[in-house]
Design a protein around this motif. Structure first.
Motif, short mmCIF file in Angstrom:
data_model
loop_
_atom_site.label_atom_id
_atom_site.label_comp_id
_atom_site.label_asym_id
_atom_site.label_seq_id
_atom_site.Cartn_x
_atom_site.Cartn_y
_atom_site.Cartn_z
N PHE A 1 0.73 -1.16 -0.02
CA PHE A 1 0.03 0.06 -0.11
C PHE A 1 0.95 1.16 -0.03
O PHE A 1 0.57 2.21 -0.71
CB PHE A 1 -1.00 -0.12 1.25
N ILE A 2 1.96 1.26 0.86
CA ILE A 2 2.80 2.55 1.01
C ILE A 2 3.49 2.54 -0.40
O ILE A 2 3.90 3.70 -1.05
CB ILE A 2 3.64 2.43 2.28
N ARG A 3 4.05 1.40 -0.90
CA ARG A 3 4.78 1.66 -1.95
C ARG A 3 3.98 2.01 -3.17
O ARG A 3 4.38 2.77 -4.18
CB ARG A 3 5.42 -0.04 -2.45
N GLY A 4 2.75 1.62 -3.38
CA GLY A 4 1.79 2.03 -4.39
C GLY A 4 1.45 3.65 -4.20
O GLY A 4 1.78 4.16 -5.33
N LEU A 5 1.51 4.05 -3.05
CA LEU A 5 1.16 5.62 -2.69
C LEU A 5 2.65 6.47 -3.30
O LEU A 5 2.35 7.54 -4.00
CB LEU A 5 1.10 5.86 -1.33
N ILE B 1 11.39 6.40 -1.47
CA ILE B 1 11.43 5.71 -0.29
C ILE B 1 11.90 4.15 -0.44
O ILE B 1 11.67 3.58 0.61
CB ILE B 1 10.18 5.97 0.81
N ALA B 2 12.35 3.82 -1.52
CA ALA B 2 12.65 2.63 -1.69
C ALA B 2 13.67 1.92 -0.60
O ALA B 2 13.55 0.83 -0.34
CB ALA B 2 13.29 2.42 -2.99
N ALA C 1 7.69 6.12 5.69
CA ALA C 1 6.52 5.60 5.18
C ALA C 1 5.29 6.69 5.27
O ALA C 1 4.43 6.71 4.33
CB ALA C 1 5.97 4.38 5.82
N CYS C 2 5.10 7.26 6.49
CA CYS C 2 4.03 8.34 6.70
C CYS C 2 4.35 9.51 5.64
O CYS C 2 3.01 10.15 5.44
CB CYS C 2 3.88 8.87 7.84
N THR C 3 5.27 9.53 4.96
CA THR C 3 5.47 10.89 4.01
C THR C 3 4.61 10.69 2.83
O THR C 3 4.49 11.69 2.24
CB THR C 3 6.99 11.01 3.65
N THR C 4 4.06 9.50 2.64
CA THR C 4 3.17 9.00 1.30
C THR C 4 1.76 9.36 1.70
O THR C 4 0.91 9.53 0.94
CB THR C 4 3.23 7.47 0.76
N LEU C 5 1.38 9.45 3.00
CA LEU C 5 -0.08 9.81 3.34
C LEU C 5 -0.44 11.29 3.70
O LEU C 5 -0.14 11.88 4.78
CB LEU C 5 -0.07 9.05 4.86
N THR C 6 -0.41 11.93 2.46
CA THR C 6 -0.44 13.20 2.14
C THR C 6 -1.81 14.01 2.30
O THR C 6 -1.83 15.17 2.15
CB THR C 6 0.30 13.68 0.92
N GLY C 7 -2.71 13.15 2.58
CA GLY C 7 -4.12 13.68 2.73
C GLY C 7 -5.32 13.15 3.20
O GLY C 7 -4.81 11.91 3.40
#
Length: 330
Positions: free
Chosen positions: A23-27, A35-36, A60-66
Motif C-alpha cells: 500500500f505504501i509502495r503504491g502511494l 522511499i525505496a 512511510a508516513c510521508t506518502t500519506l499526504t491527505g
C-alpha cells in the motif's frame, strides 16, 4: 471454532504502522516519492532496531499526504483486521501525521477516517474507535497542540488519549498538561511505557499520568511488587508479544512475560502494534501464544472479555459487542 475465527478485541494498533508495505509502495509510486530504502528485497519494511524502525515508520508516513489516503488506509487496515476475527479495534491516531496538528486539517483527516470506519463496519462487521496520540520524541509543546486537537474532536469516535514514540525521550511527567487537558474533556487515557525503559516507567505512567491502561508494560515483570500492584489496581496491559519478539526485547514467545502476568492475575490483552512491520496478525498472535503456553479457547475468550471491558467505547457499543462474543461462545 478455529483460532482465526474466534472473535477478537484489539486495543493497541497504530493506524499508519498497520499500513501494508504494498500500500505504501503504491502511494509512493503515485506521488513520485523515493522511499525505496525502507523496503528489503522481499518488499517488506526494513529496519535494524526500534529507533531505526521509528525513522522507517515516519518515512512511510510521508506518502500519506491527505485525507483520501487515510480513508484508503483505514479501509485496508480494517479489512485485514476483520479477516483475522477482530470485531472491535482501537487505533492510535496522530495529528502530527494528519495535518501537522492544524485543527482544521485534522478535522478533515478525521472525517475521512470515520467515513472509512463506517464503511468497514457495514462491509466487514468491525467497529473502530480512535485514541489521539502525541509523539513523545516530538516534545511536550507539540503534545499540547495534539491535545487541543483531541479535545476539540472528542466524542463517539475519538474516545481516548495516549502517547507513543521514543520512550527514552524526556519524562512522562513532562506531558501531564496534555493528559489533564484530555481527561477534562472526558477522554480515557493510556500510555506507552515499560517497553524500552524499566519498571519505574510503568509506575510513572500510572502515578504521574494516571493511565488506566499501559501500552506494553512488559518490563514490569522485573519488579514483582509492581506486577502485584498492577493486578490489584486493575490496570490493563496492552501487550504486543509479536512486536516485542520482533524488536528483540524477548527471544521468543515462550520467554515473553505475558504468560506469567496472566497467571499472576494481571489484566492482559493481546495486540499487534504495527503488524506488517513485525510480520504478524491477531491470528498469528493467538496461534503463537497457544503454542507457547498451551492456552485454549477459554483463555482467549477470557482475554477478549478483558479487552472489551477495558475498551474506550460507550456502553451501548460494549453491549452490542458483548452479544457478539457471547453468541460465539455458543
Amino acid at each position: 471454532m478455529t483460532i482465526k475465527s474466534l472473535p477478537k478485541v484489539e486495543l493497541h494498533l497504530h493506524l499508519e504502522g498497520a499500513a501494508p508495505p504494498a500500500f505504501i509502495r503504491g502511494l509512493a509510486k503515485e506521488k513520485h516519492i523515493d522511499i525505496a530504502g525502507i523496503f528489503n528485497e522481499e518488499g517488506s519494511y526494513r529496519f535494524t532496531d526500534f529507533w531505526n524502525f521509528l525513522k522507517v515508520y515516519e518515512a512511510a508516513c510521508t506518502t500519506l499526504t491527505g485525507p483520501q489516503e487515510f480513508y484508503r488506509l483505514t479501509l485496508a487496515v480494517l479489512e485485514e483486521s476483520a479477516a483475522n476475527g477482530v470485531i472491535y479495534s482501537e487505533t492510535f491516531l496522530s495529528p502530527d501525521f494528519c495535518g501537522n496538528r492544524d485543527l482544521g486539517a485534522w478535522r478533515e483527516y478525521l472525517h475521512a477516517i470515520q467515513e472509512a470506519a463506517a464503511k468497514a463496519q457495514t462491509d466487514f462487521g468491525i467497529t473502530l474507535r480512535g485514541i489521539v496520540t502525541p509523539i513523545r520524541h516530538f516534545g511536550p509543546e507539540k503534545a499540547r497542540e495534539t491535545a487541543r486537537c483531541a479535545v476539540e474532536t472528542a466524542g463517539d469516535f475519538i474516545t481516548g488519549f495516549g502517547i507513543g514514540g521514543d520512550e527514552k525521550s524526556g519524562e512522562l511527567k513532562d506531558f501531564l498538561w496534555s493528559f489533564d487537558c484530555a481527561r477534562e474533556a472526558g477522554l480515557r487515557v493510556t500510555a506507552h511505557a515499560g517497553e524500552w525503559k524499566g519498571p519505574d516507567e510503568v509506575r510513572a505512567a500510572m502515578n504521574d499520568l494516571g493511565a488506566e491502561r499501559i501500552g506494553h508494560g512488559v518490563r514490569a515483570i522485573e519488579d514483582m511488587a509492581l506486577v502485584e500492584e498492577i493486578a490489584e489496581r486493575g490496570v490493563v496491559l496492552e501487550l504486543c508479544p509479536g512486536s516485542n519478539v520482533a524488536l528483540g526485547i524477548y527471544p521468543n514467545f515462550r520467554k515473553h512475560p505475558i504468560g506469567e502476568m496472566y497467571d499472576r492475575g494481571v489484566k492482559v490483552t493481546i495486540n499487534t502494534d504495527d503488524p506488517p512491520f513485525f510480520h504478524t496478525t491477531m491470528t498469528r498472535e493467538y496461534d503463537m501464544l497457544n503454542r507457547a503456553f498451551d492456552w485454549d479457547e477459554a483463555v482467549f475468550r477470557k482475554i477478549a472479555r478483558t479487552a472489551l471491558d477495558a475498551a474506550f467505547c460507550d456502553a451501548d457499543t460494549k453491549t452490542r459487542l458483548l452479544n457478539m462474543l457471547e453468541q460465539a461462545d455458543g
